[in-house]
Scaffold this motif. Structure first.
Motif, short mmCIF file in Angstrom:
data_model
loop_
_atom_site.label_atom_id
_atom_site.label_comp_id
_atom_site.label_asym_id
_atom_site.label_seq_id
_atom_site.Cartn_x
_atom_site.Cartn_y
_atom_site.Cartn_z
N TRP A 45 -5.49 -2.96 -1.97
CA TRP A 45 -4.84 -2.51 -0.75
C TRP A 45 -4.27 -1.10 -0.93
O TRP A 45 -4.42 -0.23 -0.06
N ILE A 46 -3.63 -0.86 -2.08
CA ILE A 46 -3.08 0.46 -2.37
C ILE A 46 -4.20 1.50 -2.45
O ILE A 46 -4.09 2.59 -1.89
N ALA A 47 -5.29 1.16 -3.13
CA ALA A 47 -6.42 2.10 -3.27
C ALA A 47 -7.01 2.45 -1.91
O ALA A 47 -7.44 3.59 -1.68
N ILE A 72 1.54 -0.37 -9.34
CA ILE A 72 1.77 1.00 -8.85
C ILE A 72 1.59 2.00 -9.99
O ILE A 72 0.95 3.04 -9.82
N ALA A 73 2.12 1.68 -11.17
CA ALA A 73 1.97 2.57 -12.33
C ALA A 73 0.50 2.71 -12.72
O ALA A 73 0.04 3.82 -13.03
N CYS A 74 -0.25 1.62 -12.70
CA CYS A 74 -1.67 1.67 -13.05
C CYS A 74 -2.49 2.45 -12.02
O CYS A 74 -3.56 2.96 -12.34
N CYS A 75 -1.99 2.54 -10.81
CA CYS A 75 -2.65 3.35 -9.78
C CYS A 75 -2.25 4.83 -9.88
O CYS A 75 -2.68 5.64 -9.06
N ALA A 76 -1.42 5.16 -10.88
CA ALA A 76 -0.97 6.54 -11.13
C ALA A 76 -0.23 7.14 -9.94
O ALA A 76 -0.40 8.31 -9.60
#
Length: 191
Positions: free
Chosen positions: A55-57, A94-98
């Motif tokens: 969803w974030i991507a 969130i951290a892994c999505c930078a």
């Protein structure tokens, strides 16, 4: 950069995620909002980190704000652990999505939006005032997690560093929104 996309997070298993978009010289828009995706049931219920990542991507926010997690009064050890685990999982995604993540105190964003205490419905109503075109995303009383996530994202307009590319705007106060609606004026945020 004249376009800013902010992710707001009301953490926990029953929380919400919201994407707010701001362009220079326009009012903020609630692009999307969802309940925190979960997998499993009962004691095995946990945050669905892959669904959150996807969803974030899909929305590619440049910044994220999350409400600071804290133990609730009279919360048992098991539910406190479950809540902490959920918050940690969300922060890790969130951290892994930078995506740069900023932690926001509950008292700060509630004071900013003139909300008192733990009245979830007041937060949902405030979000509906600020995002009148997003009624479908916030229509149900149980959408308070989504609404709070949107309100948390909005405080990012005043908290994200200037190098983000969009000057911080001014969100109208509750009484200003009511007055503008009575006068037939559309809510505006000065950017």
């Amino acid at each position: 950069m004249s376009h800013l996309v902010i992710l707001g997070v009301d953490p926990g298993i029953r929380g919400g995620l919201a994407i707010v978009s701001v362009d220079a010289d326009t009012i903020p828009h609630l692009i999307d909002a969802i309940d925190i995706p979960v997998t499993g049931v009962g004691a095995k219920e946990r945050v669905d980190v892959l669904a959150i990542r996807n969803w974030i991507a899909q929305h590619a926010p440049q910044h994220a704000l999350i409400e600071r997690a804290q133990a609730m009064p009279k919360q048992g050890a098991s539910s406190g652990f479950k809540y902490g685990r959920a918050v940690g999982a969300i922060e890790a995604v969130i951290a892994c999505c930078a995506i740069p993540l900023r932690i926001v105190e509950p008292s700060m964003w509630k004071k900013f939006h003139a909300l008192r205490g733990g009245d979830k419905e007041a937060g949902r109503q405030r979000a509906l005032q600020l995002f009148p075109t997003a009624h479908e995303l916030l229509a149900r009383k149980k959408d308070h997690g989504r609404a709070e996530a949107a309100l948390i994202a909005l405080i990012g307009l005043n908290r994200i560093p200037a190098q983000a590319g969009v000057a911080a705007g001014r969100i109208p106060a509750n009484d200003e929104v009511t007055k503008q609606r009575k006068e037939g004026v559309q809510c505006q945020t000065t950017l």
